[in-house]
Motif scaffolding. Sequence first.
Motif, PDB file in Angstrom:
ATOM      1  N   MET A 175      93.425  35.111  36.029  1.00  0.00           N
ATOM      2  CA  MET A 175      93.854  36.245  36.853  1.00  0.00           C
ATOM      3  C   MET A 175      92.775  37.317  36.861  1.00  0.00           C
ATOM      4  SD  MET A 175      97.119  38.832  36.334  1.00  0.00           S
ATOM      5  CE  MET A 175      98.357  37.582  36.635  1.00  0.00           C
ATOM      6  N   LYS A 176      92.330  37.694  38.055  1.00  0.00           N
ATOM      7  CA  LYS A 176      91.350  38.765  38.167  1.00  0.00           C
ATOM      8  C   LYS A 176      92.001  40.105  37.866  1.00  0.00           C
ATOM      9  CE  LYS A 176      87.852  37.133  41.461  1.00  0.00           C
ATOM     10  NZ  LYS A 176      87.206  37.435  42.776  1.00  0.00           N
ATOM     11  N   ARG A 177      91.184  41.038  37.347  1.00  0.00           N
ATOM     12  CA  ARG A 177      91.652  42.388  37.079  1.00  0.00           C
ATOM     13  C   ARG A 177      90.846  43.386  37.901  1.00  0.00           C
ATOM     14  NH1 ARG A 177      91.692  39.952  32.060  1.00  0.00           N
ATOM     15  NH2 ARG A 177      89.583  40.720  31.637  1.00  0.00           N
ATOM     16  N   ALA A 178      91.527  44.369  38.462  1.00  0.00           N
ATOM     17  CA  ALA A 178      90.874  45.399  39.266  1.00  0.00           C
ATOM     18  C   ALA A 178      91.288  46.772  38.769  1.00  0.00           C
ATOM     19  CB  ALA A 178      91.237  45.245  40.736  1.00  0.00           C
ATOM     20  N   LEU A 179      90.354  47.714  38.827  1.00  0.00           N
ATOM     21  CA  LEU A 179      90.613  49.110  38.476  1.00  0.00           C
ATOM     22  C   LEU A 179      90.341  49.958  39.709  1.00  0.00           C
ATOM     23  CD1 LEU A 179      91.209  51.319  36.332  1.00  0.00           C
ATOM     24  CD2 LEU A 179      88.734  51.325  35.841  1.00  0.00           C
ATOM     25  N   ILE A 180      91.310  50.801  40.072  1.00  0.00           N
ATOM     26  CA  ILE A 180      91.205  51.628  41.277  1.00  0.00           C
ATOM     27  C   ILE A 180      91.248  53.099  40.884  1.00  0.00           C
ATOM     28  CG2 ILE A 180      92.243  52.213  43.500  1.00  0.00           C
ATOM     29  CD1 ILE A 180      93.657  49.481  43.442  1.00  0.00           C
ATOM     30  N   THR A 181      90.229  53.866  41.284  1.00  0.00           N
ATOM     31  CA  THR A 181      90.338  55.325  41.205  1.00  0.00           C
ATOM     32  C   THR A 181      90.913  55.794  42.543  1.00  0.00           C
ATOM     33  OG1 THR A 181      88.180  55.907  42.163  1.00  0.00           O
ATOM     34  CG2 THR A 181      88.229  55.328  39.818  1.00  0.00           C
TER      35      THR A 181
ATOM     36  N   SER B 230      91.236  48.431  30.671  1.00  0.00           N
ATOM     37  CA  SER B 230      91.588  47.541  31.789  1.00  0.00           C
ATOM     38  C   SER B 230      90.719  46.295  31.873  1.00  0.00           C
ATOM     39  CB  SER B 230      91.498  48.303  33.110  1.00  0.00           C
ATOM     40  OG  SER B 230      90.188  48.815  33.324  1.00  0.00           O
ATOM     41  N   GLN B 231      89.481  46.359  31.347  1.00  0.00           N
ATOM     42  CA  GLN B 231      88.533  45.241  31.380  1.00  0.00           C
ATOM     43  C   GLN B 231      88.469  44.612  32.782  1.00  0.00           C
ATOM     44  OE1 GLN B 231      88.891  42.471  28.070  1.00  0.00           O
ATOM     45  NE2 GLN B 231      89.808  44.033  26.770  1.00  0.00           N
ATOM     46  N   PRO B 232      88.079  45.398  33.769  1.00  0.00           N
ATOM     47  CA  PRO B 232      88.159  44.924  35.163  1.00  0.00           C
ATOM     48  C   PRO B 232      87.019  43.993  35.558  1.00  0.00           C
ATOM     49  CG  PRO B 232      87.196  47.101  35.115  1.00  0.00           C
ATOM     50  CD  PRO B 232      87.580  46.783  33.688  1.00  0.00           C
ATOM     51  N   ASP B 233      87.324  43.109  36.506  1.00  0.00           N
ATOM     52  CA  ASP B 233      86.298  42.327  37.188  1.00  0.00           C
ATOM     53  C   ASP B 233      85.766  43.098  38.395  1.00  0.00           C
ATOM     54  OD1 ASP B 233      86.674  39.685  35.723  1.00  0.00           O
ATOM     55  OD2 ASP B 233      88.705  40.054  36.463  1.00  0.00           O
ATOM     56  N   GLU B 234      86.618  43.960  38.946  1.00  0.00           N
ATOM     57  CA  GLU B 234      86.268  44.747  40.130  1.00  0.00           C
ATOM     58  C   GLU B 234      86.722  46.185  39.948  1.00  0.00           C
ATOM     59  OE1 GLU B 234      87.047  40.881  43.088  1.00  0.00           O
ATOM     60  OE2 GLU B 234      88.202  42.727  43.391  1.00  0.00           O
ATOM     61  N   VAL B 235      85.895  47.128  40.368  1.00  0.00           N
ATOM     62  CA  VAL B 235      86.243  48.550  40.343  1.00  0.00           C
ATOM     63  C   VAL B 235      86.102  49.098  41.755  1.00  0.00           C
ATOM     64  CG1 VAL B 235      85.621  50.848  39.492  1.00  0.00           C
ATOM     65  CG2 VAL B 235      85.549  48.883  37.940  1.00  0.00           C
ATOM     66  N   TYR B 236      87.151  49.740  42.230  1.00  0.00           N
ATOM     67  CA  TYR B 236      87.148  50.342  43.567  1.00  0.00           C
ATOM     68  C   TYR B 236      87.220  51.858  43.405  1.00  0.00           C
ATOM     69  CZ  TYR B 236      88.298  45.630  45.228  1.00  0.00           C
ATOM     70  OH  TYR B 236      88.295  44.277  45.503  1.00  0.00           O
ATOM     71  N   ASN B 237      86.152  52.552  43.798  1.00  0.00           N
ATOM     72  CA  ASN B 237      86.127  54.005  43.656  1.00  0.00           C
ATOM     73  C   ASN B 237      86.588  54.668  44.955  1.00  0.00           C
ATOM     74  OD1 ASN B 237      85.690  56.570  42.537  1.00  0.00           O
ATOM     75  ND2 ASN B 237      83.707  56.685  43.569  1.00  0.00           N
ATOM     76  N   LEU B 238      87.875  54.967  45.004  1.00  0.00           N
ATOM     77  CA  LEU B 238      88.461  55.622  46.172  1.00  0.00           C
ATOM     78  C   LEU B 238      88.778  57.089  45.887  1.00  0.00           C
ATOM     79  CD1 LEU B 238      90.994  52.819  47.239  1.00  0.00           C
ATOM     80  CD2 LEU B 238      88.529  52.966  47.651  1.00  0.00           C
TER      81      LEU B 238
END
Length: 327
Positions: A1-7, A70-78
Amino acid sequence: MKRALITGITGQDGLYLAELLLAKGYEVHGIIRGQNNPKRALVEAIVPEVVLHTGDLTDLSGLLRALHASQPDEVYNLGAVSFVAYSWENAQVTTEVTGNGVLNILEAIRLYAGDDVSKVRFYQASSSEMFGKVQEVPQRESTLLWPRSPYGVAKVYGHYMTINYRESYGMHASSGILFNHESPRRGPEFVTRKVTLAVAEFARGRTEPLAMGNLHAKRDWGYAGDYVEGMWRMLQQDTADDYVLATGQTHSIHELLDVAFRHVGIDDWAGHVTQDPRFMRPAEVDLLIGDASKARDVLGWQPTVSFERLVTMMVDSDLAALDARRS
């Protein structure tokens, strides 16, 4: 399962992106500012599966804690101070969050990832406001940037810092140069939602005129749900890059008013709208229209919701919310 972190998960784009990623099977984490953030309940109601972390784009140590948790694979800076008009009132706060905040999250990722900096893919929410005094029509990835607001200037800083970290450290860091994208979740301070809220009220008996700024300014408006799909597609590419997301069509504020009022049966809206100098920008961005051919060719992305459908969708949502409050 991929993990993502969103600001910026409490905003319009953050909520749509969280829904999209959850539907794709991601474990989604979000950074929320302040323990008692009034929007926390909104996030928990719409996307209860999201794991929330307290943090702030101006606090590097807090961003590092969120990354380790969170140990994310992807980070989205919104995350950003995203209301252009406010950026003139408080240019310093806008710069600290919208500009320096990008540097902080990039540096936090670099420190967190260590020698394997490419293991975390990064998305930066750049903006068509960077084009400002447009030097080319339509605007594309290579168009000279000429921002005309403190917000636009801060976005340019973040945009080039993202490119710099990609080129200097080998980070998988992409920027989406998004043109205006709206939805029923748009904040009421933005012109599209300001109009659709007022039109819903006029349809239910409002008499006080709607005060507006420049009715001739033109924008390239799309649907936020389409645009978060483009964000995700950018981070699925083998190579990071920058992409314009836009409809390629432009509409004026006057046209926005036409469509919204006509939808509730008001064809002549002149008596319902006044122009107020308070809502005029010190330096106007007159014509923004994007060329998204690169996103179409490389990402396979294209918008699916027309301008007219977008506006009527927003009016219908505001009518439903207004009626629900009154019942």
